[in-house]
Write a protein that holds these residues in place. Structure first.
Motif, PDB file in Angstrom:
ATOM      1  N   UNK A  37      -7.737  11.265  -8.633  1.00  0.00           N
ATOM      2  CA  UNK A  37      -6.496  10.671  -9.142  1.00  0.00           C
ATOM      3  C   UNK A  37      -6.769   9.579 -10.184  1.00  0.00           C
ATOM      4  N   UNK A  38      -5.783   9.308 -11.001  1.00  0.00           N
ATOM      5  CA  UNK A  38      -5.898   8.261 -12.018  1.00  0.00           C
ATOM      6  C   UNK A  38      -5.627   6.892 -11.411  1.00  0.00           C
ATOM      7  N   UNK A  39      -4.626   6.839 -10.536  1.00  0.00           N
ATOM      8  CA  UNK A  39      -4.237   5.562  -9.927  1.00  0.00           C
ATOM      9  C   UNK A  39      -4.875   5.398  -8.556  1.00  0.00           C
ATOM     10  N   UNK A  40      -5.052   4.150  -8.185  1.00  0.00           N
ATOM     11  CA  UNK A  40      -5.591   3.799  -6.883  1.00  0.00           C
ATOM     12  C   UNK A  40      -4.615   2.811  -6.261  1.00  0.00           C
ATOM     13  N   UNK A  41      -4.271   3.000  -5.019  1.00  0.00           N
ATOM     14  CA  UNK A  41      -3.324   2.091  -4.381  1.00  0.00           C
ATOM     15  C   UNK A  41      -3.907   1.529  -3.088  1.00  0.00           C
ATOM     16  N   UNK A  42      -3.470   0.325  -2.764  1.00  0.00           N
ATOM     17  CA  UNK A  42      -3.924  -0.367  -1.560  1.00  0.00           C
ATOM     18  C   UNK A  42      -2.782  -1.181  -0.989  1.00  0.00           C
ATOM     19  N   UNK A  43      -2.844  -1.405   0.309  1.00  0.00           N
ATOM     20  CA  UNK A  43      -1.917  -2.351   0.921  1.00  0.00           C
ATOM     21  C   UNK A  43      -2.379  -3.770   0.617  1.00  0.00           C
ATOM     22  N   UNK A  44      -1.438  -4.634   0.254  1.00  0.00           N
ATOM     23  CA  UNK A  44      -1.727  -6.049   0.020  1.00  0.00           C
ATOM     24  C   UNK A  44      -0.657  -6.888   0.716  1.00  0.00           C
ATOM     25  N   UNK A  45      -1.013  -8.125   1.009  1.00  0.00           N
ATOM     26  CA  UNK A  45      -0.091  -9.040   1.675  1.00  0.00           C
ATOM     27  C   UNK A  45       0.623  -9.876   0.621  1.00  0.00           C
ATOM     28  N   UNK A  46       1.957  -9.844   0.665  1.00  0.00           N
ATOM     29  CA  UNK A  46       2.746 -10.565  -0.329  1.00  0.00           C
ATOM     30  C   UNK A  46       3.441 -11.781   0.251  1.00  0.00           C
ATOM     31  N   UNK A  47       4.544 -12.176  -0.373  1.00  0.00           N
ATOM     32  CA  UNK A  47       5.291 -13.361   0.047  1.00  0.00           C
ATOM     33  C   UNK A  47       5.789 -13.198   1.479  1.00  0.00           C
ATOM     34  N   UNK A  74      -0.695 -20.532   4.061  1.00  0.00           N
ATOM     35  CA  UNK A  74       0.194 -21.308   3.203  1.00  0.00           C
ATOM     36  C   UNK A  74       0.378 -20.644   1.835  1.00  0.00           C
ATOM     37  N   UNK A  75      -0.641 -19.948   1.359  1.00  0.00           N
ATOM     38  CA  UNK A  75      -0.567 -19.303   0.046  1.00  0.00           C
ATOM     39  C   UNK A  75       0.456 -18.165   0.020  1.00  0.00           C
ATOM     40  N   UNK A  76       0.890 -17.698   1.194  1.00  0.00           N
ATOM     41  CA  UNK A  76       1.841 -16.593   1.254  1.00  0.00           C
ATOM     42  C   UNK A  76       3.295 -17.063   1.174  1.00  0.00           C
ATOM     43  N   UNK A  77       3.509 -18.355   0.902  1.00  0.00           N
ATOM     44  CA  UNK A  77       4.874 -18.852   0.757  1.00  0.00           C
ATOM     45  C   UNK A  77       5.337 -18.831  -0.697  1.00  0.00           C
ATOM     46  N   UNK A  78       4.507 -18.302  -1.579  1.00  0.00           N
ATOM     47  CA  UNK A  78       4.938 -17.997  -2.943  1.00  0.00           C
ATOM     48  C   UNK A  78       4.546 -16.550  -3.226  1.00  0.00           C
ATOM     49  N   UNK A  79       5.231 -15.931  -4.175  1.00  0.00           N
ATOM     50  CA  UNK A  79       4.922 -14.543  -4.518  1.00  0.00           C
ATOM     51  C   UNK A  79       3.525 -14.436  -5.091  1.00  0.00           C
ATOM     52  N   UNK A  80       2.777 -13.388  -4.734  1.00  0.00           N
ATOM     53  CA  UNK A  80       1.478 -13.161  -5.378  1.00  0.00           C
ATOM     54  C   UNK A  80       1.681 -12.786  -6.844  1.00  0.00           C
ATOM     55  N   UNK A  81       0.627 -12.907  -7.642  1.00  0.00           N
ATOM     56  CA  UNK A  81       0.787 -12.671  -9.070  1.00  0.00           C
ATOM     57  C   UNK A  81      -0.321 -11.842  -9.690  1.00  0.00           C
ATOM     58  N   UNK A  82      -0.063 -11.389 -10.912  1.00  0.00           N
ATOM     59  CA  UNK A  82      -1.074 -10.687 -11.700  1.00  0.00           C
ATOM     60  C   UNK A  82      -2.201 -11.625 -12.113  1.00  0.00           C
ATOM     61  N   UNK A  83      -1.854 -12.879 -12.339  1.00  0.00           N
ATOM     62  CA  UNK A  83      -2.834 -13.886 -12.737  1.00  0.00           C
ATOM     63  C   UNK A  83      -2.519 -15.157 -11.978  1.00  0.00           C
ATOM     64  N   UNK A  84      -3.523 -16.017 -11.795  1.00  0.00           N
ATOM     65  CA  UNK A  84      -3.290 -17.197 -10.979  1.00  0.00           C
ATOM     66  C   UNK A  84      -4.171 -18.374 -11.355  1.00  0.00           C
TER      67      UNK A  84
END
Length: 471
Positions: free
Chosen positions: A315-325, A409-419
């Motif tokens: 496949x071209x794309x790869x997907x994973x579960x990640x933890x968000x807000x 504590x870092x999960x109280x804001x949305x994750x981002x493409x850059x940080x």
């Protein structure tokens, strides 16, 4: 001039010396462009009215200043020396600035001075800002202008603070004069020791001390660690700043030192505040930027997909579960940069340096960050923001929550493409790296704003161009 070494804009600390330097450079860039046009007018150059346009000069200065920030010139000037600073300036002015101005002149042709005039303006600008920076380094390095600081404490915290000072703070308008040990067995090198004064205020006056930083590790009387509260109160009331080590780290190094933190730091600080208006503005900004970038980068995404198929198939794309807000798990998408069997046993692994699982195309798209572009879909859906802490895999989050304090504590804001952590810390591939990154993520979580997000986006250009933090 540097008695106050910082100012705070929307809760984000900015070093005053570098703001002064940025203002001086902006004025020099504006003046260079404007005066060059004036000289050309006197020589009878064609289209003279365009060369002396204040608007065109302002645009030139703004674009070049943004290029300077994008290439991390100021930090390189301090940490890496003249050669690195000059190289980054060339990239910022000749490549980033030149490209941006060329595009802008295509869109606004009536402010274009012509390619030959732009060449001379850039050449003169490089010479002038290099000269200004050399003078700046000599001025800021002067003991007469530096903010003189004393550390109260001699344990691990004080030792860590001295180490970080030697690495990062020597050219920021700060001078740590030494440590006043608070125990019989200090860890700070003896050459940094200062004798405990009998009169703190007079000691500060005589040595022109502007600030006392409290970095005590042990405050029990039996350990000789009692805090001289009355003496420090007198200093505070008579105009000498008294700061705890957590606030000093946050202000000067833009991070929260984990070893120094207590829950009260979160409970009683002026940060960590939810704001609906800020969240709405950030969401609008995310949608505008991600949709625009998706359109602009569509041809590059198609070429990336084709290159992956030609080298290693689907496949071209790869997907994973990640933890968000708020700890919500979502599915993240990336262009596949590893072999299809990278985790054939189903176990999550940290990426390693020169990871053998990475393909040749994968190495290229990782270095150029093209592999991250499918995450624009996550931003459009609202699962991610353009700027925020990078989302981590659930398997690693469960492990890190138990071993790294305040990790959730870092999960109280949305994750981002850059940080913020990506700008200031190398690629994280271990629990110790996760601790180091979290110190910057906590600073962002506490102080984030639209202004800070724009600064992070501009400075991320350096990360992409120089391939920093790639594994």
């Amino acid at each position: 001039m540097f008695g106050v070494s910082y100012i705070r804009i929307r809760k984000h600390y900015l070093h005053l010396p570098y703001l002064v330097l940025g203002a001086l450079e902006f004025a020099a860039l504006f003046g260079t462009f404007y005066l060059l046009g004036f000289v050309l007018d006197q020589l009878g150059a064609a289209e003279a009215n365009l060369h002396t346009s204040a608007g065109a000069a302002f645009l030139f200065a703004l674009v070049m200043s943004c290029g300077t920030l994008a290439m991390g010139v100021y930090f390189a000037m301090v940490r890496e020396g003249f050669a690195s600073m000059f190289f980054r300036t060339l990239v910022a002015f000749c490549f980033l600035g030149g490209l941006a101005l060329t595009i802008l002149y295509m869109l606004i042709p009536n402010v274009s001075p012509g390619s030959d005039k732009l060449f001379w303006a850039v050449l003169l600008a490089i010479f002038l800002v290099t000269l200004i920076r050399q003078i700046f380094l000599k001025v800021v390095d002067s003991d007469q202008l530096a903010r003189r600081v004393v550390i109260f404490g001699g344990g691990e915290f004080a030792e860590s603070l001295m180490t970080d000072y030697e690495r990062n703070l020597r050219a920021s308008g700060i001078r740590i004069m030494g440590c006043i040990p608070d125990s019989a067995t200090p860890r700070v090198d003896a050459r940094h020791h200062l004798p405990a004064p009998t009169d703190f205020y007079q000691f500060c006056r005589q040595n022109r001390i502007s600030e006392i930083v409290i970095a005590q590790q042990e405050r029990r009387k039996s350990e000789g660690g009692q805090l001289p509260v009355e003496a420090l109160m007198e200093c505070k009331l008579r105009g000498i700043d008294v700061t705890d080590a957590v606030a000093f780290y946050e202000r000067e190094l833009k991070k929260a030192r984990l070893e120094l933190l207590h829950p009260s730091w979160i409970l009683f600080s002026d940060g960590f505040k939810a704001s609906r208006s800020r969240d709405l503005a950030k969401r609008v900004m995310d949608l505008v930027i991600s949709l625009t970038l998706a359109v602009v980068m569509a041809p590059f995404m198609l070429l990336t997909a084709l290159a992956i198929v030609l080298e290693s198939g689907f496949p071209v794309l790869y997907s994973q579960d990640r933890v968000g807000a708020r700890g919500q798990v979502f599915r993240i998408y990336k262009f596949r940069s590893m072999r299809q069997d990278a985790e054939k046993d189903g176990k999550a692994r940290w990426a390693s340096q020169n990871d053998s699982r990475v393909t040749r195309v994968g190495a290229f798209i990782r270095n150029t960050r093209l592999d991250e572009l499918p995450q624009l879909w996550n931003v459009i859906k609202g699962e991610m923001s353009f700027v925020g802490p990078r989302p981590e895999r659930p398997e690693f989050v469960e492990q890190l929550k138990d071993q790294v304090p305040f990790y959730n504590t870092r999960h109280y804001v949305k994750p981002g493409l850059m940080g913020w952590a990506q700008l200031n810390y190398p690629y994280g591939a271990s629990i110790e790296d996760a601790r180091g990154k979290l110190e910057y993520d906590l600073y962002y979580t506490k102080n984030h704003s639209i202004v800070m997000d724009f600064l992070i986006m501009i400075q991320t250009v350096e990360v992409v161009l120089l391939g920093k933090g790639v594994r």
